[in-house]
Scaffold this motif. Structure first.
Motif: not given
Length: 489
Positions: A50, A131, A46, A76, A78
């Motif tokens: 993301i 992902h 990661c 991050y 996300l």
């Protein structure tokens, strides 16, 4: 478990119990246990921004655990896109994805069929995710279905929803993007899944394969018959070494792993023939120098039993009649040894000689037979027995039903020592374990048996002779076979 994991697991069990098993089966969707979701999330790399795709999200177990893994980490951003076509699950999915209340997480829930929603994006070459985490539905699709046509337009010919989900999700990844999925092992070999193997091998590298030693343990309580594995792919990456890990079940309490060079995993990258998944708990055939021959070397062939009973029903009979010959089903070896005729029997004991049936029959003789389908309670997938010519000595021909694989020499029998030795070899745990490395089905096909390596005909004859000359238990027979296989010529 973390607090979030505990909430998700409790809700998974609650909704799973409330969902009728027939509905689960018809939809092909089963909720992933939290322990398995946690392991799957741990396989990702990661970095930064993301964009996570969760096709067939269910109640959000996978994406919820993925989010919990990153909880509190402000490095991050996300964004989760979750597809779920069952409207009854959307509220719970929404609840799962907001459990952590993280500031750097955004979600988009799409209440629609995944394949129908994205196949045109794949056709147009759109790549927008970094992902993918998924437990796709396991369900056959017929040739005339809308899904089959949509997948074909996206470049994949396939027979099951799970391969379609994986292929489309892989295509939607950006270069370097990672996909982790739990799927049946059935994709690893066989002609039906060859286009899928070619599809993923042309677009990604296999990084990791995790296998469960026991069928049904990954989804205990859900009556899942398929053997499942976890696979990690990286899009556009050159194929390197592959991590292969194993555990008995989803607790991962006896987890072990090893590294393998690509040639040990991928049988033929060009032809897409099969993907081998080594079992880390068995000895390699390097310890068995006698195992190095093909069936061609032995002068033996293996074929699927040619009698398909519903196609020739008018020639079948329960008892032995005039102008009939023996017909053998796996039911005739229900006790381990072949018994014919068998009364009572649900199927048939004989087949009448006719213009239609004659071309389906073999010459009476000694044969090694392997069941194509193993019973749920059987420990071994490869189950072999011997038809001794003495059992049918009054007859010129014999019929083998389609649920048998038959070892023969041009539709004629084998020497009794060879047939006996071959059956003893095939019944060993060594063969069964080796077979499971490349076979992901619950059935044993003639093609699979041709892929195995065998001892020489001389060694098989020695084994067969020893068995025929003494009264041996199955355990003693296995010991005898292993002794013969470990002898260096």
């Amino acid at each position: 478990m973390t607090q979030v994991e505990s909430i998700i697991e409790n809700q998974r069990l609650k909704i799973g119990r409330a969902t009728d098993k027939s509905i689960k089966s018809s939809e092909g969707q089963y909720f992933t246990p939290v322990s398995i979701a946690r392991y799957m999330a741990s396989l990702f790399t990661c970095n930064g921004n993301i964009k996570l795709l969760d096709p067939g999200a269910g109640i959000g177990v996978l994406s919820g655990i993925f989010t919990d893994k990153l909880s509190g980490n402000t490095e991050y951003d996300l964004h989760i896109t979750a597809f779920e076509k069952d409207s009854n699950l959307i509220d719970e999915l929404q609840r799962t994805l907001t459990l952590g209340n993280a500031q750097n997480v955004s979600t988009q829930i799409i209440n629609a069929d995944f394949i129908d929603s994205v196949y045109l994006d794949v056709v147009m070459g759109i790549e927008k995710y970094t992902h993918v985490i998924m437990n796709p539905p396991y369900k056959k699709i017929n040739k005339s279905s809308q899904e089959r046509k949509q997948l074909s337009s996206a470049g994949l010919e396939t027979v099951n929803l799970y391969t379609g989900f994986v292929a489309l999700a892989l295509s939607l990844l950006k270069p370097g993007g990672e996909l982790v999925a739990i799927i049946p092992r059935s994709f690893s070999n066989g002609p039906y899944y060859k286009p899928f193997r070619e599809y993923i091998l042309a677009r990604s590298a296999i990084n990791h394969l995790h296998i469960f030693k026991f069928r049904n343990k990954a989804f205990a309580g859900d009556d899942v018959l398929q053997e499942n594995l976890i696979i990690k792919l990286t899009k556009g990456q050159k194929q390197g070494s592959v991590t292969v890990s194993t555990s008995s079940d989803g607790t991962f309490s006896d987890y072990i792993e090893n590294q393998h060079v690509p040639s040990e995993i991928i049988g033929s990258r060009i032809k897409g023939q099969f993907i081998t998944i080594p079992d880390l708990n068995i000895d390699t055939t390097d310890k068995y120098p006698q195992i190095k021959y093909s069936l061609t070397d032995l002068g033996v062939k293996v074929s699927t039993g040619p009698v398909v009973d519903f196609r020739i029903k008018e020639d079948l009979c329960k008892g032995v009649e005039d102008n009939s010959v023996p017909l053998l089903y796996p039911a005739h070896m229900a006790t381990g040894e072949l018994r014919w005729p068998l009364h009572p029997i649900k199927k048939y004991n004989a087949i009448r000689l006719s213009d239609s049936s004659r071309k389906l029959l073999y010459n009476a003789g000694n044969y090694c037979l392997v069941k194509r389908f193993s019973a749920k309670e059987e420990k071994r997938r490869v189950v072999a027995t011997v038809l001794n010519k003495d059992q049918i000595d009054k007859y010129e021909f014999v019929g083998f039903e389609n649920h048998f694989n038959v070892f023969h020499q041009n539709k004629k029998g084998l020497p009794i020592e060879l047939a006996t030795g071959l059956a003893a070899y095939l019944n060993t745990k060594l063969v069964d374990d080796t077979f499971r490395q490349f076979n992901g089905h619950t059935q044993v096909n003639a093609t699979d048996l041709r892929m195995l390596q065998y001892p020489s005909a001389d060694v098989l004859n020695q084994i067969g002779r020893s068995i025929l000359q003494s009264d041996r238990t199955p355990e003693n027979i296995e010991t005898l076979v292993i002794e013969k296989l470990t002898y260096a010529p």
